[in-house]
Design a protein around this motif. Sequence first.
Motif, mmCIF file in Angstrom:
data_model
loop_
_atom_site.group_PDB
_atom_site.id
_atom_site.type_symbol
_atom_site.label_atom_id
_atom_site.label_comp_id
_atom_site.label_asym_id
_atom_site.label_seq_id
_atom_site.Cartn_x
_atom_site.Cartn_y
_atom_site.Cartn_z
ATOM 1 N N UNK A 1 -15.580 -9.707 -51.612
ATOM 2 C CA UNK A 1 -15.943 -8.129 -50.460
ATOM 3 C C UNK A 1 -17.141 -8.439 -49.127
ATOM 4 N N UNK A 2 -16.629 -8.194 -47.624
ATOM 5 C CA UNK A 2 -16.851 -8.392 -46.967
ATOM 6 C C UNK A 2 -17.766 -7.478 -46.301
ATOM 7 N N UNK A 3 -19.387 -7.892 -46.072
ATOM 8 C CA UNK A 3 -20.313 -6.484 -45.326
ATOM 9 C C UNK A 3 -20.645 -6.319 -44.411
ATOM 10 N N UNK A 4 -20.361 -5.458 -43.327
ATOM 11 C CA UNK A 4 -20.927 -6.469 -41.915
ATOM 12 C C UNK A 4 -22.037 -4.822 -42.091
ATOM 13 N N UNK A 5 -23.480 -5.673 -42.086
ATOM 14 C CA UNK A 5 -24.541 -4.819 -42.725
ATOM 15 C C UNK A 5 -24.879 -3.768 -40.670
ATOM 16 N N UNK A 6 -26.120 -2.992 -40.278
ATOM 17 C CA UNK A 6 -26.109 -2.362 -39.210
ATOM 18 C C UNK A 6 -26.640 -3.315 -38.407
ATOM 19 N N UNK A 7 -27.086 -4.587 -38.140
ATOM 20 C CA UNK A 7 -27.877 -5.487 -37.263
ATOM 21 C C UNK A 7 -27.428 -6.905 -37.990
ATOM 22 N N UNK A 8 -27.225 -8.002 -37.070
ATOM 23 C CA UNK A 8 -27.219 -9.229 -37.084
ATOM 24 C C UNK A 8 -27.630 -10.273 -37.957
ATOM 25 N N UNK B 1 -29.426 -13.073 -37.427
ATOM 26 C CA UNK B 1 -30.681 -13.588 -36.771
ATOM 27 C C UNK B 1 -31.504 -12.524 -37.172
ATOM 28 N N UNK B 2 -31.286 -11.453 -37.663
ATOM 29 C CA UNK B 2 -32.396 -10.558 -37.864
ATOM 30 C C UNK B 2 -32.509 -10.805 -39.547
ATOM 31 N N UNK B 3 -33.078 -11.398 -40.464
ATOM 32 C CA UNK B 3 -33.383 -12.513 -41.812
ATOM 33 C C UNK B 3 -33.877 -11.523 -41.841
ATOM 34 N N UNK B 4 -35.002 -10.997 -41.305
ATOM 35 C CA UNK B 4 -36.176 -9.770 -42.701
ATOM 36 C C UNK B 4 -35.337 -8.736 -42.906
ATOM 37 N N UNK B 5 -34.472 -8.173 -42.091
ATOM 38 C CA UNK B 5 -33.768 -6.974 -42.371
ATOM 39 C C UNK B 5 -33.107 -7.313 -43.464
ATOM 40 N N UNK B 6 -32.452 -8.246 -43.366
ATOM 41 C CA UNK B 6 -30.876 -9.227 -44.384
ATOM 42 C C UNK B 6 -31.646 -8.796 -45.595
ATOM 43 N N UNK B 7 -32.896 -9.728 -45.445
ATOM 44 C CA UNK B 7 -33.417 -10.022 -47.362
ATOM 45 C C UNK B 7 -33.932 -8.804 -47.399
ATOM 46 N N UNK C 1 -24.802 -14.187 -43.291
ATOM 47 C CA UNK C 1 -26.021 -13.777 -43.062
ATOM 48 C C UNK C 1 -26.912 -14.333 -44.467
ATOM 49 N N UNK C 2 -27.063 -14.387 -45.417
ATOM 50 C CA UNK C 2 -27.054 -15.204 -46.885
ATOM 51 C C UNK C 2 -27.783 -16.211 -46.099
ATOM 52 N N UNK C 3 -26.547 -17.074 -45.799
ATOM 53 C CA UNK C 3 -26.927 -18.520 -45.977
ATOM 54 C C UNK C 3 -28.274 -18.777 -44.561
ATOM 55 N N UNK C 4 -28.242 -18.009 -43.760
ATOM 56 C CA UNK C 4 -29.619 -17.813 -42.672
ATOM 57 C C UNK C 4 -30.707 -17.711 -43.101
ATOM 58 N N UNK C 5 -30.189 -16.711 -44.494
ATOM 59 C CA UNK C 5 -31.517 -16.119 -44.853
ATOM 60 C C UNK C 5 -31.991 -17.442 -45.659
ATOM 61 N N UNK C 6 -31.156 -17.623 -46.854
ATOM 62 C CA UNK C 6 -31.405 -19.215 -47.180
ATOM 63 C C UNK C 6 -32.001 -20.044 -46.953
ATOM 64 N N UNK C 7 -31.486 -20.185 -46.073
ATOM 65 C CA UNK C 7 -32.358 -21.540 -45.939
ATOM 66 C C UNK C 7 -33.605 -20.956 -44.728
ATOM 67 N N UNK C 8 -34.433 -19.877 -44.021
ATOM 68 C CA UNK C 8 -35.121 -19.875 -43.411
ATOM 69 C C UNK C 8 -36.272 -19.710 -44.456
ATOM 70 N N UNK C 9 -36.139 -18.515 -45.654
ATOM 71 C CA UNK C 9 -36.632 -18.154 -46.697
ATOM 72 C C UNK C 9 -37.001 -19.621 -47.392
ATOM 73 N N UNK C 10 -36.362 -20.251 -47.459
ATOM 74 C CA UNK C 10 -36.725 -22.186 -48.316
ATOM 75 C C UNK C 10 -37.649 -22.893 -47.415
#
Length: 892
Positions: free
Chosen positions: A200-207, A209-215, A258-267
């Motif tokens: 399931x491919x989800x396109x959120x309302x942000x890009x 790079x906005x990892x806070x919103x993704x988290x 979206x997820x790999x960017x969040x995972x790396x930054x929050x790691x």
Amino acid sequence: MSGAPRNPNSHSRFAYAFARLLVRKPGTVLAILLTLLAVSTWATLKLRINSNQLDLISQDLQEVKDVKQVIDMVGGSGFLMLALRSSDEAAMKRTADDIAGMLQADKENVRTVSYKLPVEFIQQNMVLFVKTEDLVEGKRRIMAFLEDKLRRSNPFYIDMGATKPVELNLQDLVDKYSSVGKKSIRDDYNISADKKMVLILIKPMWDTTEIGKTKTYLDKLNADLAAYSTQPGKVKLVEDYQLMGDAQTVAYGYTGSYKTTVDDSFAIEESLHPVTIIALVTIFLITILFFRKLAPTFIVVSGTVIGTIYTLGFTYATVGELNMITSILGGILMGFGIDYGIHFTFRTRLELGAGKPYDEAIIDAFVNAGRPAAVAAVVTGGSFFVLMVSEFRGFSQFGFLAGAGTLILGITLFVWSAALLALFGRINPEWPKKLIGVMKPPPVNSSSGKELRIPRPGLVLGVSTAAVALICAAAVPWAGTGEPPEGKLSFFQRVTHGVGFNYNTRALIPDGMTSVLLQDEINVRFNISSDPMAIYTKDLDEAEGVYRELTQNAHKYPSIDQVVSVFTFVPPEATAKANEKVLQEWKQDMANLEARGFSIAALPPEMQDKAAFFMKVLDAKPFDVHGVPENYKSQFKNLPTAHPDNHGWLTFIYSSVDLFDGQKMMQFADETRGIPVTYYPGRFDKNEFDPKVAEATKEFRAAGATQLYAKLARIVLWDGKVTVVLTALWILAMHFLDFRNVKLALASVIPLGVGVAMMLGIMSMTGLRLNFMNIIILPILLGFGVSHGLYLLHRFLEGTSPLVALRSVGAAVASSTLTAVAGFAALLAAAHNGLRSMGMVACIGLITTLIVSFTVLAAVMQLMHDRRQRESSGGPGATGDSTGEQGSNKAA
């Protein structure tokens, strides 16, 4: 109180005047410091971390403008992928339908959801895409089968056993044309070939790079999926990246950009929490170990904390926010900044040990330790400021704030420590001694009356230089400039290939990062890379030109795996016309069969539905892009909300290489940065096939996270080289201005230069390599490493022997270095491999510079001292060298 300096100059006069002010007015000074602390604390609490990584790159870069255009067109430069895994296909599809409906209802967070696409249109028109020779072969097999069926259905047909019924086998042709691009035309769902995973491919309302919103959204989505599992009659959803679900349980997981960017930054962020605690505890213990008292540790640590808060307040006043890079500023500054407090306190103990009253001891310590500390702060701060040349805003802001923070901490620790001790001394003159202790000046002579000296300095220098040279030689790539082979290397192989650079960013992410593991699984199950890049074209004419260029000249783009465009669903014109002719002939042949008595009803029941669909297929007609259904077109068109300047079409390209490999990622980016395309303006706007339309040529660029990361990788590589060179030049210039003597300036940078070279050699011998994260440590090490030589040489130039200099400030040098080592060593506990590599490189570099200070530099100072004594006594070889003159001038 202490009198004026023996050789007064503007610097020392100011230092003495300021030190006397601190001693006379400690209460006023402390009140000012605490007022600043209150203001800075208020500003620090208002600081926020900007998690939008796109803001860290210059907005003027073409790559940034391109990706912003794509974001405006379709809402983002990638996808958040939700993968469902189950051995029960029906249960998995039902669950996908339910989840997709739930996602589409979330208008606040979700822009689009894609998990299925009706394939009937492609199935019905696939005959226009196949090669004509394959269509003819399929016709021959089917007609042979039908002729045999018709013949055997004749009541007068008698088979004497001489022939076998004709079998219809089209599997090889079906497999050959079972997908368009890499989307199967056998199933509406985005389902893997083994039917065990749905995407399931989800396109959120942000890009991305906005990892806070993704988290935040991921947390909400997990809660929604958990609530879904509690509904009657629904499967149980479990976030698991290995479990294979069944009819009752469906495993799910997240990946995509979206997820790999969040995972790396929050790691990184999550790693820093335990690291900070470990660093603070270790620094505290090391400081207590060296001071052997609690009070000086409290003074130094509290001053470091105060200076760090001042820096964060300065950050709010100047930059206004932190980013993912500058968020580690506090930890790094505390590890470096405590150095100034340690040196001041050690020097004050030394002055008190010489029998001076507290006020005179504080003033002399402030002046004598202040000059090398001031030079060290300016040089270290300047080394950080050098990072401001970087195009990457994360580095440039870090350089600005770290440089300013270094100066702030240096001033704060000297002022805070001096004022605090002076205040206690005014209450009771004996308290400073009791609080921080005293250190007796090291003896100059032995019991026999001879001057204590480093024995046989020439031999020490020769042996240590030879050992250092051998270690440094290991950093040289004797086998050539090529990268060392992958896999486990022997010691000899590591040494011959030198330190090298590891371009593979997989070595930086945490081991077993779930989003990357799932991405690799998707690559295998679906035979596609995770997220594509996009090429913007303003109209269909340009889009057709891009598609034709990339598909017909695939040899020019070896890093591209597949190209998906609206023209992917348009059959090649020549093929479609040729196939139409075959279909018309085939339709006539079928009419002839029917005239001879053939009927679909005569076929086995399992073939009758397929036969009815087959008769529709025979009516397929060539079509151009205007004949593609809207639900197909919408995947490539801009959203209605897009800015008018960004209306147009996108062509998606998928990589054939592992984008975690930095070199391959940059190759993919290079191949798609400038694509020369010939197209025919007005061709599709006029809705006609006219090859005679005048040609036009234009260059197109791919946009997406890959282009941004490739640009960032190049910036980091270039900045790593430039900043090291600029830092080295800055250090040499400042050391020369400080000593006004070439020999002394060169001697003072021996620990730094040789220590870093040794660090590279040790990295080569142990298999460590530079990478995109630890390369930024090099200019930082250069900046911090200056303190070793500065403090030792300045103490030496006060007129003491090298051994006395080592014994009087060596403990402070060792203590301050080990506290910095402790700060970086704490990174070894981080789960993020990139942070661990930074910690390892920094620890090696700091320790090697310390070792060189106590060996090579010590031997050099002894030789300089021997020469100074010979010249001052007018002995053989006296030349009046300026080194000796400067040393005697500075003698205290």
